[in-house]
Design an enzyme around this catalytic site. Structure first.
Site, PDB file in Angstrom:
ATOM      1  N   ARG A   1       1.640   4.101   9.758  1.00  0.00           N
ATOM      2  CA  ARG A   1       2.436   2.866   9.698  1.00  0.00           C
ATOM      3  C   ARG A   1       2.834   2.428  11.101  1.00  0.00           C
ATOM      4  NH1 ARG A   1       4.882   6.025   5.499  1.00  0.00           N
ATOM      5  NH2 ARG A   1       6.760   6.246   6.753  1.00  0.00           N
TER       6      ARG A   1
ATOM      7  N   PHE B   1       0.829  -1.195   0.000  1.00  0.00           N
ATOM      8  CA  PHE B   1       0.000   0.000   0.000  1.00  0.00           C
ATOM      9  C   PHE B   1       0.865   1.246   0.000  1.00  0.00           C
ATOM     10  CE2 PHE B   1      -2.767  -3.219   1.612  1.00  0.00           C
ATOM     11  CZ  PHE B   1      -3.990  -2.894   1.086  1.00  0.00           C
ATOM     12  N   ILE B   2       0.354   2.297  -0.590  1.00  0.00           N
ATOM     13  CA  ILE B   2       0.972   3.597  -0.407  1.00  0.00           C
ATOM     14  C   ILE B   2       0.471   4.085   0.943  1.00  0.00           C
ATOM     15  CG2 ILE B   2       1.116   5.987  -1.208  1.00  0.00           C
ATOM     16  CD1 ILE B   2       0.654   4.877  -4.050  1.00  0.00           C
ATOM     17  N   SER B   3       1.380   4.177   1.862  1.00  0.00           N
ATOM     18  CA  SER B   3       1.056   4.622   3.219  1.00  0.00           C
ATOM     19  C   SER B   3       1.965   5.801   3.535  1.00  0.00           C
ATOM     20  CB  SER B   3       1.274   3.466   4.197  1.00  0.00           C
ATOM     21  OG  SER B   3       0.979   3.869   5.502  1.00  0.00           O
ATOM     22  N   PRO B   4       1.537   7.012   3.196  1.00  0.00           N
ATOM     23  CA  PRO B   4       2.450   8.155   3.218  1.00  0.00           C
ATOM     24  C   PRO B   4       2.811   8.695   4.594  1.00  0.00           C
ATOM     25  CG  PRO B   4       0.281   8.839   2.464  1.00  0.00           C
ATOM     26  CD  PRO B   4       0.239   7.353   2.619  1.00  0.00           C
TER      27      PRO B   4
END
Length: 122
Positions: A42, A34-37
């Protein structure tokens, strides 16, 4: 039902983390991509797992390369203002401070991604 806002992204990662935790508790090895910016999101997922049960992998790719590899043209749409809160354009990306595995995609280009993973894990 989720969009690209910071709150929606946080909720998406929270949901993924909870589902991954349930699978892990059942003894299943779970891999998510996933894109977890945001670090805080996180870190919240990491807190759901035992210390040795969570491995954060950061695929470190320069923004210009992400844009070149974008088959859907989403970066261009974001730059044109057609997509709001797009990671790397008008929303930040906070790289991990201590990811267990960092893959720098633009270094040692002749090596496969699998080779990089194996070398870093040894």
């Amino acid at each position: 039902d989720l969009g690209m806002s910071e709150a929606d992204r946080a909720e998406n990662i929270r949901r993924v983390g909870e589902v991954a935790r349930l699978f892990a508790e059942a003894g299943i090895i779970v891999i998510t991509a996933f894109i977890s910016p945001f670090r805080k999101d996180r870190d919240a997922v990491r807190a759901l797992f035992d210390d040795d049960a969570f491995i954060e992998v950061h695929v470190d790719t320069p923004l210009d390369v992400c844009e070149q590899r974008d088959p859907k043209g989403l970066y261009q749409k974001a730059r044109e203002g057609k997509i709001k809160d797009f990671t790397g354009i008008d929303s930040p990306y906070e790289p991990p401070l201590h990811g267990e595995l960092v893959l720098k995609t633009m270094e040692d280009d002749e090596q496969s991604l699998i080779s990089k993973i194996i070398r870093q894990m040894l």
